[in-house]
Design a protein around this motif. Structure first.
Motif, PDB file in Angstrom:
ATOM      1  N   ASN A 197       0.835  -1.200   0.000  1.00 25.15           N
ATOM      2  CA  ASN A 197       0.000   0.000   0.000  1.00 25.15           C
ATOM      3  C   ASN A 197       0.876   1.259   0.000  1.00 25.15           C
ATOM      4  O   ASN A 197       1.518   1.590   1.002  1.00 25.15           O
ATOM      5  N   LEU A 198       0.893   1.958  -1.122  1.00 29.99           N
ATOM      6  CA  LEU A 198       1.710   3.154  -1.249  1.00 29.99           C
ATOM      7  C   LEU A 198       1.215   4.290  -0.354  1.00 29.99           C
ATOM      8  O   LEU A 198       2.014   5.069   0.172  1.00 29.99           O
ATOM      9  N   VAL A 199      -0.091   4.387  -0.195  1.00 27.88           N
ATOM     10  CA  VAL A 199      -0.661   5.466   0.624  1.00 27.88           C
ATOM     11  C   VAL A 199      -0.262   5.297   2.085  1.00 27.88           C
ATOM     12  O   VAL A 199      -0.011   6.276   2.799  1.00 27.88           O
ATOM     13  N   LYS A 200      -0.172   4.034   2.532  1.00 26.92           N
ATOM     14  CA  LYS A 200       0.230   3.745   3.912  1.00 26.92           C
ATOM     15  C   LYS A 200       1.752   3.653   4.069  1.00 26.92           C
ATOM     16  O   LYS A 200       2.243   3.270   5.126  1.00 26.92           O
ATOM     17  N   ASN A 201       2.477   3.944   2.996  1.00 23.67           N
ATOM     18  CA  ASN A 201       3.947   3.978   3.025  1.00 23.67           C
ATOM     19  C   ASN A 201       4.589   2.602   3.250  1.00 23.67           C
ATOM     20  O   ASN A 201       5.727   2.510   3.722  1.00 23.67           O
ATOM     21  N   GLU A 202       3.861   1.542   2.885  1.00 29.45           N
ATOM     22  CA  GLU A 202       4.404   0.200   3.088  1.00 29.45           C
ATOM     23  C   GLU A 202       5.620  -0.070   2.202  1.00 29.45           C
ATOM     24  O   GLU A 202       6.418  -0.956   2.503  1.00 29.45           O
ATOM     25  N   GLN A 203       5.781   0.700   1.147  1.00 28.89           N
ATOM     26  CA  GLN A 203       6.929   0.527   0.254  1.00 28.89           C
ATOM     27  C   GLN A 203       8.252   0.883   0.926  1.00 28.89           C
ATOM     28  O   GLN A 203       9.324   0.482   0.472  1.00 28.89           O
ATOM     29  N   ASN A 204       8.165   1.629   2.012  1.00 24.84           N
ATOM     30  CA  ASN A 204       9.375   2.023   2.737  1.00 24.84           C
ATOM     31  C   ASN A 204       9.631   1.184   3.978  1.00 24.84           C
ATOM     32  O   ASN A 204      10.533   1.514   4.765  1.00 24.84           O
ATOM     33  N   SER A 205       8.864   0.124   4.152  1.00 26.33           N
ATOM     34  CA  SER A 205       9.117  -0.778   5.276  1.00 26.33           C
ATOM     35  C   SER A 205      10.438  -1.502   5.071  1.00 26.33           C
ATOM     36  O   SER A 205      10.897  -1.699   3.939  1.00 26.33           O
ATOM     37  N   ALA A 206      11.067  -1.912   6.165  1.00 24.63           N
ATOM     38  CA  ALA A 206      12.331  -2.643   6.078  1.00 24.63           C
ATOM     39  C   ALA A 206      12.149  -3.936   5.303  1.00 24.63           C
ATOM     40  O   ALA A 206      13.037  -4.342   4.531  1.00 24.63           O
ATOM     41  N   GLU A 207      10.989  -4.568   5.461  1.00 24.55           N
ATOM     42  CA  GLU A 207      10.725  -5.839   4.780  1.00 24.55           C
ATOM     43  C   GLU A 207      10.711  -5.647   3.262  1.00 24.55           C
ATOM     44  O   GLU A 207      11.334  -6.422   2.522  1.00 24.55           O
ATOM     45  N   TYR A 208      10.022  -4.595   2.802  1.00 22.55           N
ATOM     46  CA  TYR A 208       9.968  -4.399   1.355  1.00 22.55           C
ATOM     47  C   TYR A 208      11.274  -3.823   0.821  1.00 22.55           C
ATOM     48  O   TYR A 208      11.698  -4.164  -0.290  1.00 22.55           O
ATOM     49  N   ARG A 209      11.934  -2.973   1.582  1.00 19.38           N
ATOM     50  CA  ARG A 209      13.216  -2.427   1.138  1.00 19.38           C
ATOM     51  C   ARG A 209      14.258  -3.532   0.945  1.00 19.38           C
ATOM     52  O   ARG A 209      15.186  -3.384   0.148  1.00 19.38           O
ATOM     53  N   ALA A 210      14.104  -4.632   1.675  1.00 23.23           N
ATOM     54  CA  ALA A 210      15.009  -5.764   1.481  1.00 23.23           C
ATOM     55  C   ALA A 210      14.769  -6.440   0.133  1.00 23.23           C
ATOM     56  O   ALA A 210      15.661  -7.103  -0.413  1.00 23.23           O
ATOM     57  N   ILE A 211      13.577  -6.248  -0.416  1.00 22.27           N
ATOM     58  CA  ILE A 211      13.234  -6.805  -1.733  1.00 22.27           C
ATOM     59  C   ILE A 211      13.602  -5.819  -2.831  1.00 22.27           C
ATOM     60  O   ILE A 211      14.172  -6.195  -3.864  1.00 22.27           O
ATOM     61  N   ASN A 212      13.280  -4.560  -2.622  1.00 15.65           N
ATOM     62  CA  ASN A 212      13.550  -3.494  -3.591  1.00 15.65           C
ATOM     63  C   ASN A 212      14.137  -2.314  -2.830  1.00 15.65           C
ATOM     64  O   ASN A 212      13.425  -1.612  -2.100  1.00 15.65           O
ATOM     65  N   SER A 213      15.416  -2.085  -2.978  1.00 18.82           N
ATOM     66  CA  SER A 213      16.104  -1.071  -2.177  1.00 18.82           C
ATOM     67  C   SER A 213      15.619   0.342  -2.460  1.00 18.82           C
ATOM     68  O   SER A 213      15.782   1.237  -1.633  1.00 18.82           O
ATOM     69  N   GLN A 214      15.008   0.576  -3.637  1.00 14.28           N
ATOM     70  CA  GLN A 214      14.448   1.894  -3.945  1.00 14.28           C
ATOM     71  C   GLN A 214      13.125   2.129  -3.241  1.00 14.28           C
ATOM     72  O   GLN A 214      12.679   3.273  -3.116  1.00 14.28           O
ATOM     73  N   GLY A 215      12.467   1.046  -2.838  1.00 15.06           N
ATOM     74  CA  GLY A 215      11.151   1.188  -2.250  1.00 15.06           C
ATOM     75  C   GLY A 215      10.102   1.601  -3.261  1.00 15.06           C
ATOM     76  O   GLY A 215       9.162   2.332  -2.943  1.00 15.06           O
ATOM     77  N   LEU A 216      10.256   1.121  -4.487  1.00 14.80           N
ATOM     78  CA  LEU A 216       9.315   1.449  -5.560  1.00 14.80           C
ATOM     79  C   LEU A 216       8.597   0.189  -6.035  1.00 14.80           C
ATOM     80  O   LEU A 216       9.051  -0.929  -5.806  1.00 14.80           O
ATOM     81  N   LEU A 217       7.485   0.411  -6.702  1.00 14.07           N
ATOM     82  CA  LEU A 217       6.730  -0.686  -7.308  1.00 14.07           C
ATOM     83  C   LEU A 217       6.773  -0.534  -8.823  1.00 14.07           C
ATOM     84  O   LEU A 217       6.871   0.584  -9.333  1.00 14.07           O
ATOM     85  N   PRO A 218       6.673  -1.676  -9.524  1.00 16.19           N
ATOM     86  CA  PRO A 218       6.525  -3.044  -9.023  1.00 16.19           C
ATOM     87  C   PRO A 218       7.883  -3.722  -8.842  1.00 16.19           C
ATOM     88  O   PRO A 218       8.920  -3.210  -9.273  1.00 16.19           O
ATOM     89  N   SER A 219       7.840  -4.879  -8.215  1.00 17.63           N
ATOM     90  CA  SER A 219       8.953  -5.826  -8.202  1.00 17.63           C
ATOM     91  C   SER A 219       8.376  -7.180  -8.572  1.00 17.63           C
ATOM     92  O   SER A 219       7.248  -7.499  -8.195  1.00 17.63           O
ATOM     93  N   LEU A 220       9.148  -7.960  -9.296  1.00 16.61           N
ATOM     94  CA  LEU A 220       8.699  -9.293  -9.700  1.00 16.61           C
ATOM     95  C   LEU A 220       9.713 -10.318  -9.204  1.00 16.61           C
ATOM     96  O   LEU A 220      10.873 -10.289  -9.605  1.00 16.61           O
ATOM     97  N   ARG A 221       9.255 -11.183  -8.282  1.00 18.84           N
ATOM     98  CA  ARG A 221      10.105 -12.270  -7.812  1.00 18.84           C
ATOM     99  C   ARG A 221       9.884 -13.474  -8.722  1.00 18.84           C
ATOM    100  O   ARG A 221       8.753 -13.955  -8.860  1.00 18.84           O
ATOM    101  N   LEU A 222      10.946 -13.932  -9.334  1.00 14.43           N
ATOM    102  CA  LEU A 222      10.859 -15.039 -10.271  1.00 14.43           C
ATOM    103  C   LEU A 222      10.802 -16.367  -9.529  1.00 14.43           C
ATOM    104  O   LEU A 222      11.078 -16.445  -8.326  1.00 14.43           O
ATOM    105  N   GLU A 223      10.464 -17.400 -10.245  1.00 13.42           N
ATOM    106  CA  GLU A 223      10.305 -18.710  -9.613  1.00 13.42           C
ATOM    107  C   GLU A 223      11.586 -19.179  -8.938  1.00 13.42           C
ATOM    108  O   GLU A 223      11.546 -19.871  -7.925  1.00 13.42           O
ATOM    109  N   GLY A 224      12.741 -18.809  -9.466  1.00 15.71           N
ATOM    110  CA  GLY A 224      14.010 -19.208  -8.872  1.00 15.71           C
ATOM    111  C   GLY A 224      14.439 -18.350  -7.697  1.00 15.71           C
ATOM    112  O   GLY A 224      15.463 -18.623  -7.068  1.00 15.71           O
ATOM    113  N   GLY A 225      13.688 -17.287  -7.406  1.00 15.65           N
ATOM    114  CA  GLY A 225      13.984 -16.429  -6.271  1.00 15.65           C
ATOM    115  C   GLY A 225      14.565 -15.077  -6.626  1.00 15.65           C
ATOM    116  O   GLY A 225      14.568 -14.168  -5.788  1.00 15.65           O
ATOM    117  N   ALA A 226      15.098 -14.915  -7.832  1.00 12.86           N
ATOM    118  CA  ALA A 226      15.638 -13.625  -8.245  1.00 12.86           C
ATOM    119  C   ALA A 226      14.520 -12.588  -8.340  1.00 12.86           C
ATOM    120  O   ALA A 226      13.365 -12.922  -8.619  1.00 12.86           O
TER     121      ALA A 226
END
Length: 209
Positions: free
Chosen positions: A32-61
């Motif tokens: 939720n961008l309005v709730k600033n969830e993109q800047n959570s530590a959990e999501y920043r570990a996935i995407n360091s920019q804190g932007l959407l979208p991100s796509l996790r591939l089947e192999g984990g990349a």
């Protein structure tokens, strides 16, 4: 695959359309961008920019940035191609995509609009005028590129449609006068009759508010 998405993110909307069009199975994790969830530590570990979208591939990349994701999908899943044959034809499609991805969207996305309000102190009317100005600049150019075909670059859906439809959706949401762009609206209507676009629409998402 897992797509990190927000229902109104136009960049995530692009990727949802492409995944649907290519008939690729995927799950969505709503951020939720309005709730600033993109800047959570959990999501920043996935995407360091804190932007959407991100796509996790089947192999984990994880692939970030919608343009990179879309190009990866086109290379990895060539079925239901989103580019025509021929270097010039492909360059024409990419030109239309870049009008949106480079010249419209970055100036009008949520973090820029928030900056205008919170940090620069523009009024709501001034912010809306800013939004309309950049939409008009880009859409006028696109309108001049379009012909009489149902889609942006002919009789088949291409990457240009993938970029255009979410931007039109946003323009309508921000009360842009679309009567100036009849060709764009023709394309918008034609695309939204297709299931891939319907299923990707913001109102069809589980996190739609």
């Amino acid at each position: 695959m897992t797509l990190y998405s927000y229902f109104r993110s136009s960049a995530a909307y692009r990727v949802r359309i492409a995944l649907n069009f290519k008939q690729i199975a995927y799950n969505i994790v709503a951020i939720n961008l309005v709730k600033n969830e993109q800047n959570s530590a959990e999501y920043r570990a996935i995407n360091s920019q804190g932007l959407l979208p991100s796509l996790r591939l089947e192999g984990g990349a994880v692939v970030t940035q919608s343009a990179a994701i879309l190009e990866w999908l086109e290379e990895s899943y060539p079925e239901h191609a989103l580019y025509p044959e021929g270097a010039i034809a492909k360059a024409h499609i990419r030109s239309l995509c870049n009008i949106i991805a480079c010249d419209i969207h970055p100036l009008n996305n949520l973090r820029v609009l928030r900056h205008l309000s919170s940090d620069i102190g523009v009024s709501d009317d001034e912010k809306l005028a800013w939004y309309h100005h950049w939409i008009d600049k880009g859409f006028t150019s696109i309108e001049n590129h379009l012909g009489s075909s149902p889609f942006a670059a002919g009789t088949e859906v291409t990457m240009a449609d993938i970029y255009l439809i979410p931007q039109v959706y946003n323009a309508l949401r921000f009360s842009q006068d679309m009567t100036k762009y009849p060709k764009i609206m023709r394309v918008f209507k034609a695309c939204n009759e297709l299931n891939a676009f319907k299923a990707a629409a913001p109102e069809s998402q589980t996190d739609a508010l």
